[in-house]
Design an enzyme around this catalytic site. Sequence first.
Site, PDB file in Angstrom:
ATOM      1  N   LYS A 158       0.832  -1.199   0.000  1.00  0.00           N
ATOM      2  CA  LYS A 158       0.000   0.000   0.000  1.00  0.00           C
ATOM      3  C   LYS A 158       0.873   1.260   0.000  1.00  0.00           C
ATOM      4  CE  LYS A 158      -3.630  -2.178   2.807  1.00  0.00           C
ATOM      5  NZ  LYS A 158      -4.776  -2.091   1.881  1.00  0.00           N
ATOM      6  N   ARG A 186     -10.257 -11.757   1.260  1.00  0.00           N
ATOM      7  CA  ARG A 186     -11.182 -12.735   0.677  1.00  0.00           C
ATOM      8  C   ARG A 186     -10.528 -14.109   0.550  1.00  0.00           C
ATOM      9  NH1 ARG A 186     -11.611  -8.991  -4.489  1.00  0.00           N
ATOM     10  NH2 ARG A 186     -11.209  -7.569  -2.773  1.00  0.00           N
TER      11      ARG A 186
END
Length: 478
Positions: free
Chosen positions: A256, A330
């Site tokens: 990030k 996920r």
Amino acid sequence: MNILLESKNLKDYKGNVIYLYGDEVADKALPFHKDEIQFLKAQRSGDKYSLVVFDRLPSRLYVQNFDSEVETARSQEKIRKSAADIQQTLSKAKQTEVYVTGEGVLPEEVMALVEGLTLSNYRFDKYKSKKDTCIESLIVDSRLLNESDIATNQVLWNWVCQCRDWVNEPVMALNADAFASQIKEKADGLGVKCTIFGKGQINSMKMGGLLAVNKGSVDEPRFVVLDYHPQDAINKHPLALVGKGITYDTGGLNIKPDDYMQEMKTDMAGAATMASALMAAADNHLPVWVMAFLPMTDNRPGFNAYAADDIITMYDGTTVEVVNTDAEGRIILADAIAYANQYDPELIIDCATLTGAAVRAIGTVGIAAMEQNAHNAMHLMKIVGQQVYERIAELPFWEEYDELVKSEVADIKNCSDAAGAITAGKFLAHFAKAPYIHLDIAGVAYYAKRESFYGTGASGFGVRLLYAFMQTYDMIEK
């Protein structure tokens, strides 16, 4: 905070008072002077939720107006928010005690005020040398509420605050092992069965998703299974709660940028929410069989970290192409959902700080949600969400979205170029064999700036929603 039920004479009581003032109250029932009543009415005519403060030296009388004629859920939310503002005022004034009373008010309206005061009174200040002043003693007029309702709600509020504690804790103090251990300690205290799987067991179970995300970390993963199964359970098969437990998310090799790295300790809010909701149900002895499945690891770019283009074999044998290592939540949730299938659950609900797309879609005022073969359960979730004002925005889950997660080199891929929040849900739905609801709490799990009674930092948003859902679980038309 200690909550007491007492009835006090306002003429004799010298402490701070919050007076809840709705509609249809005769002037003679109000414990105010004539000129004060005239002033109150003038304020109400301009703003039915105005706060009027009268000095009663050495304390103050806070008259909180509200509109009892508007839609119930909306009115109660406004009362909660008004209570949060009063709590802030009391804190700044270094006041630690307050008495709550009113005239012509319903018990649920008083409870909303108490709830707002309680939740806004929370502080995560264990690392601060100078702590804020908070309400220590909240006295409620015993004519307005009863002991059992206060006790039941206080249990729920305590678990909301426990959820906040977990989410606010930095990863230096709450890695996967510490998080799992703390959950087990809480579960043992309630008689809830808790099983913690270590890395060796996770490897033996072939949870390829959880193992892949953990490859870049020095800390081992954990997989926690909670089982609250009361003898009087209304459901013959469990309600399965699955929560994302990424204790810190750097993004992995798809790291990030700096301004997105802040607050990534909160990426385990889904697991904290599900654990807290189950514990609240157990603590208040709700007659619902609930299990929770909580995969835990951090996502780091070290060692032999998993990489884009890797192909992972999941717990159920599905192969997954990794398109982006920052779509890791996920991947660990998918293993947990697939594992939960073996218990033949009536319904699977997952909860995760999953996508920025959910925030872009609906902002920070509710939960983006999707369902697969769970229409009736979703309908109930929306109803209770409106009641507690932790609202659900259902996004479409059309079969065309399935095409967006198909891979050229594996069964499916872990993210798509379009409809990010929906395709994340579609990825997870692939692994659910039971009716399924997906809750994306990315916009509401944590507030960088104060958000009313949710405060600053971790909000606990979703615990009250799920608890209300379990309270009314028998209303689902199966």
